[in-house]
Design an enzyme around this catalytic site. Structure first.
Site, PDB file in Angstrom:
ATOM      1  N   SER A   1      -9.607   1.751   2.933  1.00  0.00           N
ATOM      2  CA  SER A   1      -8.818   2.636   2.074  1.00  0.00           C
ATOM      3  C   SER A   1      -7.753   1.584   1.212  1.00  0.00           C
ATOM      4  O   SER A   1      -7.378   2.273   0.223  1.00  0.00           O
ATOM      5  CB  SER A   1      -8.116   3.671   2.834  1.00  0.00           C
TER       6      SER A   1
ATOM      7  N   LYS B   1       0.741  -1.083   0.030  1.00  0.00           N
ATOM      8  CA  LYS B   1      -0.016   0.037   0.032  1.00  0.00           C
ATOM      9  C   LYS B   1       0.746   1.088  -0.177  1.00  0.00           C
ATOM     10  O   LYS B   1       1.884   1.511   0.613  1.00  0.00           O
ATOM     11  CB  LYS B   1      -1.133   0.057   1.049  1.00  0.00           C
TER      12      LYS B   1
ATOM     13  N   SER C   1      -9.835  -0.463   6.996  1.00  0.00           N
ATOM     14  CA  SER C   1      -9.172  -0.243   5.684  1.00  0.00           C
ATOM     15  C   SER C   1      -8.455  -1.530   5.049  1.00  0.00           C
ATOM     16  O   SER C   1      -8.251  -1.299   3.840  1.00  0.00           O
ATOM     17  CB  SER C   1      -8.210   0.994   5.536  1.00  0.00           C
TER      18      SER C   1
HETATM   19  N1  GLN Z   1     -12.932   4.162   6.400  1.00  0.00           N
HETATM   20  C1  GLN Z   1     -12.292   4.900   7.585  1.00  0.00           C
HETATM   21  C2  GLN Z   1     -11.868   6.150   7.532  1.00  0.00           C
HETATM   22  O1  GLN Z   1     -12.072   6.588   6.680  1.00  0.00           O
HETATM   23  C3  GLN Z   1     -11.098   3.795   8.015  1.00  0.00           C
HETATM   24  C4  GLN Z   1      -9.884   4.287   7.253  1.00  0.00           C
HETATM   25  C5  GLN Z   1      -8.793   3.264   7.236  1.00  0.00           C
HETATM   26  O2  GLN Z   1      -8.735   2.154   8.107  1.00  0.00           O
HETATM   27  N2  GLN Z   1      -7.722   3.773   7.039  1.00  0.00           N
HETATM   28  O3  GLN Z   1     -11.273   6.692   8.382  1.00  0.00           O
END
Ligand code: GLN
Length: 433
Positions: A113, A38, A137
């Protein structure tokens, strides 16, 4: 068997921000295996953007701890995967480099994400990838793309070299096509690192047995409540029945503090983000600023131009929550709620071995389906509690609804990463693909 890996797989999903045509690899447990990382995890000599135009062209001078470990085991790192800018999102639509699409249906999001990592694995471009999970994410895109993803216990994998979004919540973790692959990658990346003060000295060496006879599984009512698509709930209930017929004992349970989890999460993550992202001022990284005007004007204009809308929204929310006079009302309260969630999980996990429920309340959304931020935030309701509690959680594919994959989430006690992997492995042996 050191050598060079040629990576010419077509990227139809826009899963990668940066990719190499050929990657060198060495000896070890991952010898010659193409791996995707990532793009918020630092890779020496390879652009690392966090999905943000503010970091375009930034080439880290060092590797994250996990990347050092991958290289030591001989992996071929073939590229950096797409994400919501700085990890802020649930769909990968918030990337500064264009959205990633879901390999099962290009009209739908891959989740986020870590959507690029999930899509790269689901499309068969790589067998495994690293993601990060601050509030879901890893698990959300794993569920939406029909792959396996593990968020380890907080502190089990070093965050050294991970560009911080919300450091008290996030963990790097493995994603792959099978539970065994995820276990192998976890074995490699789970190693103590003195450069991360939250890193525990608890390695991971585990061969999943798939034996779950007599194990107790708690089913929280809150994981099947309002907002959960009935078809998804049914699919997950069938998966739990499969575990029951493999010998597990299923019990109903309750996590009352779930009601406050989402609010506690969004106050905490935006507050930490506003502080962590202050360093992106155009002076040290990225495209750079002019020098004609005052620093304040340059800073404002640069961040206004190069941060996306969601990042700007969260920095503003977080700055507000931390500001004098509001700190006690928001940030301090969120920390109390976070502690209550942790306590509730630990209480339930004293009487059951694991907790199970859906990973996401719905299947992958269609592009544009969720246009307002609040309804997007609401879809994280089943994943953020494990981050607030710091406990390990895995998502494993458990069937389909409207042709799209559904994820079964299994959550365990602190340091019971092996146990959640075992239950997922047992399910994978018994359940539908
Ligand atoms: N969807 C969550 C957020 O927008 C989780 C994101 C993540 O785990 N990086 O913060």
């Amino acid at each position: 068997m050191a050598g060079t890996f040629h990576f010419d797989a077509e990227d139809r999903s826009n899963a990668f921000i940066t990719r190499v045509e050929s990657a060198t690899f060495g000896d070890g447990r991952l010898a010659g295996i193409p791996l995707a990382v990532k793009d918020n995890i630092s890779t020496r000599g390879m652009q690392t953007t966090c999905g943000s135009r503010i970091l375009e062209g930034y080439i880290p001078p060092y590797d994250a701890h996990v990347v050092e470990l991958l290289r030591e085991e001989g992996a071929a790192i073939v590229g950096k995967t797409n994400l919501d800018e700085f990890g802020m999102g649930t769909t990968t639509e918030n990337s500064g480099f264009g959205p990633t699409t879901n390999p099962h249906d290009p009209a739908r999001v891959p989740g986020g994400s870590s959507g690029g990592s999930a899509a790269a694995v689901a499309a068969g471009m790589v067998p495994m990838a690293l993601g990060t999970d601050t509030g879901g994410s890893i698990r959300c895109p794993a569920a939406f793309c029909g792959i396996v993803g593990l968020k380890p216990t907080y502190g089990r994998v070093s965050r050294y070299g991970l560009i911080a979004y919300s450091n008290s919540l996030e963990q790097i973790g493995p994603m792959g096509r099978s539970v065994a692959d995820v276990g192998t990658l976890m074995e490699v990346i789970c190693r103590h690192d003195a450069r991360d003060s939250t890193s525990y000295d608890r390695g991971y060496a585990h061969a999943p047995s798939g034996e779950i006879r007599g194990m107790t599984i708690g089913i929280p009512a809150e994981y099947f409540g309002e907002g959960v698509d009935p078809a998804v709930a049914e699919c997950v209930r069938d998966a739990i029945a499969t575990l029951e017929s493999a010998g597990a004992i299923v019990e109903e349970c309750s996590i009352p503090s779930m009601e406050y989890a989402l609010a506690a999460y969004y106050v905490t993550c935006t507050s930490e983000a506003s502080s962590n992202l202050a360093r992106f001022d155009g002076v040290r990284y990225g495209p750079g600023v002019g020098t004609k005007r005052s620093w304040h004007d340059e800073f404002q204009e640069f961040r206004g131009e190069h941060f996306g809308r969601e990042v700007q929204r969260r920095v503003m929310l977080g700055t507000f929550a931390l500001s004098a006079g509001y700190y006690g009302k928001y940030y301090a309260k969120a920390q109390v709620a976070k502690e209550n969630v942790r306590r509730d999980f630990l209480r339930v996990l004293k009487s059951v071995d694991v907790i199970a429920g859906p990973t996401m309340p719905t299947i992958a959304f269609r592009f544009g389906e969720k246009s307002d931020p609040l309804s997007m935030y609401l879809s994280d309701v089943l994943t953020v509690p494990a981050n607030l509690a710091g406990v390990p959680a895995i998502s494993v594919p458990c069937g389909r609804v409207e042709g799209m994959p559904v994820g079964l989430q299994i959550i365990g006690q602190h340091f019971a990463d092996e146990v959640v992997v075992d239950v997922a492995f047992a399910f994978e042996q018994e359940g539908p693909a």
